[in-house]
Design a protein around this motif. Structure first.
Motif, PDB file in Angstrom:
ATOM      1  N   THR A  56     -34.516   0.202  24.392  1.00 14.64           N
ATOM      2  CA  THR A  56     -35.546   0.818  25.202  1.00 14.64           C
ATOM      3  C   THR A  56     -36.127   2.009  24.458  1.00 14.64           C
ATOM      4  O   THR A  56     -35.492   2.554  23.549  1.00 14.64           O
ATOM      5  CB  THR A  56     -34.979   1.280  26.565  1.00 14.64           C
ATOM      6  N   THR A  57     -37.319   2.375  24.833  1.00 17.99           N
ATOM      7  CA  THR A  57     -37.977   3.532  24.219  1.00 17.99           C
ATOM      8  C   THR A  57     -37.701   4.819  24.976  1.00 17.99           C
ATOM      9  O   THR A  57     -38.103   5.893  24.520  1.00 17.99           O
ATOM     10  CB  THR A  57     -39.497   3.298  24.164  1.00 17.99           C
ATOM     11  N   LEU A  58     -37.038   4.743  26.109  1.00 17.23           N
ATOM     12  CA  LEU A  58     -36.725   5.933  26.889  1.00 17.23           C
ATOM     13  C   LEU A  58     -35.504   6.623  26.298  1.00 17.23           C
ATOM     14  O   LEU A  58     -34.457   5.996  26.090  1.00 17.23           O
ATOM     15  CB  LEU A  58     -36.460   5.571  28.352  1.00 17.23           C
ATOM     16  N   THR A  59     -35.614   7.877  26.007  1.00 20.13           N
ATOM     17  CA  THR A  59     -34.527   8.651  25.424  1.00 20.13           C
ATOM     18  C   THR A  59     -34.426   9.992  26.122  1.00 20.13           C
ATOM     19  O   THR A  59     -35.362  10.441  26.789  1.00 20.13           O
ATOM     20  CB  THR A  59     -34.755   8.869  23.916  1.00 20.13           C
ATOM     21  N   GLY A  60     -33.288  10.633  25.930  1.00 19.54           N
ATOM     22  CA  GLY A  60     -33.092  11.954  26.503  1.00 19.54           C
ATOM     23  C   GLY A  60     -31.896  11.988  27.433  1.00 19.54           C
ATOM     24  O   GLY A  60     -31.245  10.972  27.724  1.00 19.54           O
ATOM     25  N   GLN A  61     -31.577  13.169  27.916  1.00 24.27           N
ATOM     26  CA  GLN A  61     -30.418  13.360  28.781  1.00 24.27           C
ATOM     27  C   GLN A  61     -30.643  12.816  30.185  1.00 24.27           C
ATOM     28  O   GLN A  61     -29.672  12.586  30.921  1.00 24.27           O
ATOM     29  CB  GLN A  61     -30.068  14.848  28.851  1.00 24.27           C
ATOM     30  N   HIS A  62     -31.884  12.622  30.567  1.00 28.49           N
ATOM     31  CA  HIS A  62     -32.180  12.201  31.934  1.00 28.49           C
ATOM     32  C   HIS A  62     -32.280  10.681  32.060  1.00 28.49           C
ATOM     33  O   HIS A  62     -32.642  10.187  33.132  1.00 28.49           O
ATOM     34  CB  HIS A  62     -33.497  12.826  32.402  1.00 28.49           C
TER      35      HIS A  62
ATOM     36  N   LYS B 196     -36.656  12.116  35.040  1.00 28.37           N
ATOM     37  CA  LYS B 196     -37.563  13.249  34.881  1.00 28.37           C
ATOM     38  C   LYS B 196     -39.011  12.786  34.816  1.00 28.37           C
ATOM     39  O   LYS B 196     -39.888  13.353  35.489  1.00 28.37           O
ATOM     40  CB  LYS B 196     -37.200  14.033  33.617  1.00 28.37           C
ATOM     41  N   GLN B 197     -39.293  11.776  34.033  1.00 25.67           N
ATOM     42  CA  GLN B 197     -40.653  11.283  33.879  1.00 25.67           C
ATOM     43  C   GLN B 197     -41.002  10.178  34.871  1.00 25.67           C
ATOM     44  O   GLN B 197     -42.130   9.691  34.887  1.00 25.67           O
ATOM     45  CB  GLN B 197     -40.868  10.753  32.461  1.00 25.67           C
ATOM     46  N   GLN B 198     -40.013   9.789  35.689  1.00 24.96           N
ATOM     47  CA  GLN B 198     -40.218   8.732  36.674  1.00 24.96           C
ATOM     48  C   GLN B 198     -40.733   7.452  36.012  1.00 24.96           C
ATOM     49  O   GLN B 198     -41.699   6.830  36.448  1.00 24.96           O
ATOM     50  CB  GLN B 198     -41.197   9.198  37.757  1.00 24.96           C
TER      51      GLN B 198
END
Length: 546
Positions: free
Chosen positions: A324-330, A381-383
């Motif tokens: 997936t391209t979604l990354t980060g702590q959230h 966070k970005q929904q």
């Protein structure tokens, strides 16, 4: 004479000279007189005695070029019909808000080789916006790319920022460039770059990101592995200050195996720094011995892309990656198995294990594990959320089929070797022959005769001597070591290797007269002599001759 009267007279003369050979000259003159009325704004800017004309600007059709004319700021009066604006090789230090206001047709803007240090907010406001596709800010003095620089350029496709003094790129500096295809940031002073901000949904068309000839000391392997494949193929990282380490080496080796042009086109320019007793720069593609002790299994596992369809043998483990391209702590991950079971870290009852990075492990694949697995990633966070599916096929072993084809081949090879050894033993490892052989006693000869009579049926077909014969071929001769196969005629009765000739009969149930007996007796004596020689050669037992 007034202008109106002059034009009226000119038109009357033009009508009168229409039939003459010089009528086209009048047409050209008329067009020249009407130019100021066709484009008033363009005539004001390009044909007036303003700063553009005085500075040597060139206005041709929809192109406005003011290169190397000593401009210190963006001109205030420019033709609205300009599609290409070239202000390169000047002394412009900053772009103020609304500097290009009114240029609604602008597609290409060149500001290379100036002294730009600042781009104020809304500098590109009221420009063409979606039409501006090419922006050249190379060879300036920019130090930081702030997040508001390119917010007004959603249609930008090419961004040239090479040969500046950029030391930092803010995480949202490229966020508004949804149509960006190529970004050139080489020959700067970057020590890091927000790779996590380049995602498939934010930059779906990005195919080239040039970060070569900077000062990057280390690469964030996890962020780079999450980049879209199109970006990784065109990610140029050569001529940086990378420290030699296994993760860095594994990354570029993996890209080389996949034939990425970013590696293959600049193979000699990929270097890293070695620290320790010997400090220096190493071309690691040429001198790979520095990484002989690296364990690249973990690195390749992280960089490997998950295929949409995989297979696994029954009883073997299988690791599925949530690409997936979604990354980060959230970002949180969730898997759905083929039997509609939801799996979250650390897993279920032991057959499925899930890790915090989104990977799912099938501990021991079984028949029930075949099917489609769904991976869902959610950024709270970005929904935003993304989902991927992987089709898993478990290959079962059948009893009628060998589990490993190598066993059959090995068994066949082993049988051939054993057979060859036995043949060699048979040919060369014969038993020792005794030079003094004792003649068999009459009782032994009688027993042999009985044995020959018992085995007469077998002697009628063929005789293959398995061991060297123990008989002699004649008095004073050596024992024969030849092996023969011989086919004999049917023999009814024999004794000690000779045919027994009965008087008055030829075998059981066949009677002869006195006249035939003498003739048959001579024939049988001759055949008996031949039989003696044959049996002395092909018999495996001692034969006593009278």
């Amino acid at each position: 004479m007034s202008n109106a009267a002059a034009r009226s007279g000119f038109l009357q003369g033009l009508v009168a000279a229409a039939a003459s050979p010089l009528w086209w000259s009048a047409v050209v003159l008329l067009v020249c007189l009407q130019l100021p009325q066709l484009s008033p704004v363009q005539a004001t800017v390009c044909l007036s005695q303003g700063p553009l004309q005085a500075g040597g600007c060139l206005c041709a059709s929809d192109i406005l070029s003011c290169t190397a004319v000593g401009l210190e700021r963006v001109p205030g009066e420019m033709p609205v019909s300009a599609v290409t604006l070239d202000l390169s090789h000047n002394r412009i230090e900053q772009l103020e808000g609304g500097s290009f206001e009114g240029l609604y047709r602008l597609e290409t803007l060149r500001l290379a080789h100036n002294k730009l240090t600042t781009i104020q907010p809304w500098a590109f406001r009221n420009t063409s916006g979606t039409l501006l596709r090419h922006l050249d800010l190379s060879s300036n003095q920019l130090r930081v790319l702030e997040q508001h620089y390119f917010l007004d350029l959603p249609g930008l496709e090419e961004l040239l920022l090479f040969n500046n003094r950029i030391v930092h790129v803010e995480s949202r500096a490229l966020e508004g460039l949804g149509s960006l295809r190529k970004a050139y940031l080489s020959h700067n002073r970057l020590t890091d770059f927000p790779f996590f901000s380049i995602q498939e949904h934010s930059h779906p068309h990005l195919s080239m990101l040039d970060l070569s000839s900077n000062r990057l000391p280390k690469l964030p392997l996890e962020d780079i592995s999450n980049l879209p494949t199109s970006v990784k193929r065109g990610l140029y990282l050569h001529n940086n200050s990378l420290v030699c380490e296994c993760s860095m080496y594994g990354l570029f080796r993996y890209w080389e195996e996949r034939n990425f042009t970013s590696v293959t086109d600049f193979r000699q320019e990929h270097t890293c720094l070695v620290y320790g007793k010997q400090k220096g720069t190493v071309r690691f593609f040429k001198h790979s011995r520095y990484f002989e002790k690296c364990n690249l299994t973990a690195v390749s596992g992280l960089l490997t892309e998950q295929e949409s369809s995989v297979s696994v043998k029954a009883g073997k483990p299988l690791l599925l990656h949530c690409m997936t391209t979604l990354t980060g702590q959230h970002v949180t991950f969730l898997w759905v198995s083929p039997n509609q079971e939801y799996v979250a870290p650390p897993g279920n009852n032991g057959s499925l294990k899930m890790y915090t990075n989104g990977s799912l492990e099938i501990v021991a694949a079984g028949a029930d594990d075949s099917g489609i697995y769904w991976c869902m990633a959610l950024d709270e966070k970005q929904q935003r959320n993304e989902s991927r599916e992987v089709n898993v096929t478990v290959v079962l072993h059948h009893d009628s089929e060998p589990h490993e084809s190598f066993n059959t081949g090995f068994t066949t090879l082993l049988g051939c070797v054993v057979s060859l050894v036995l043949v060699l033993m048979y040919l060369y490892l014969t038993p020792c022959r005794c030079p003094h052989c004792h003649k068999a006693s009459p009782h032994a000869a009688a027993a042999l005769s009985q044995g020959n009579e018992a085995g007469a049926g077998s002697a009628q077909s063929s005789i293959l001597t398995p061991t060297p014969p123990a008989t002699t071929e004649g008095p004073g001769r050596k024992v024969s070591t030849n092996k023969h196969v011989v086919f004999l005629e049917p023999i009814k009765e024999q004794q000690n290797g000779r045919l027994r000739v009965g008087q008055g009969h030829l075998g059981p149930g066949l009677l002869v007269g006195p006249e035939q007996h003498s003739k048959f007796h001579n024939q049988m004596q001759q055949r008996a002599g031949e039989t003696d020689s044959i049996m002395s050669v092909f018999s495996d037992t001692p034969i006593m001759l009278p």
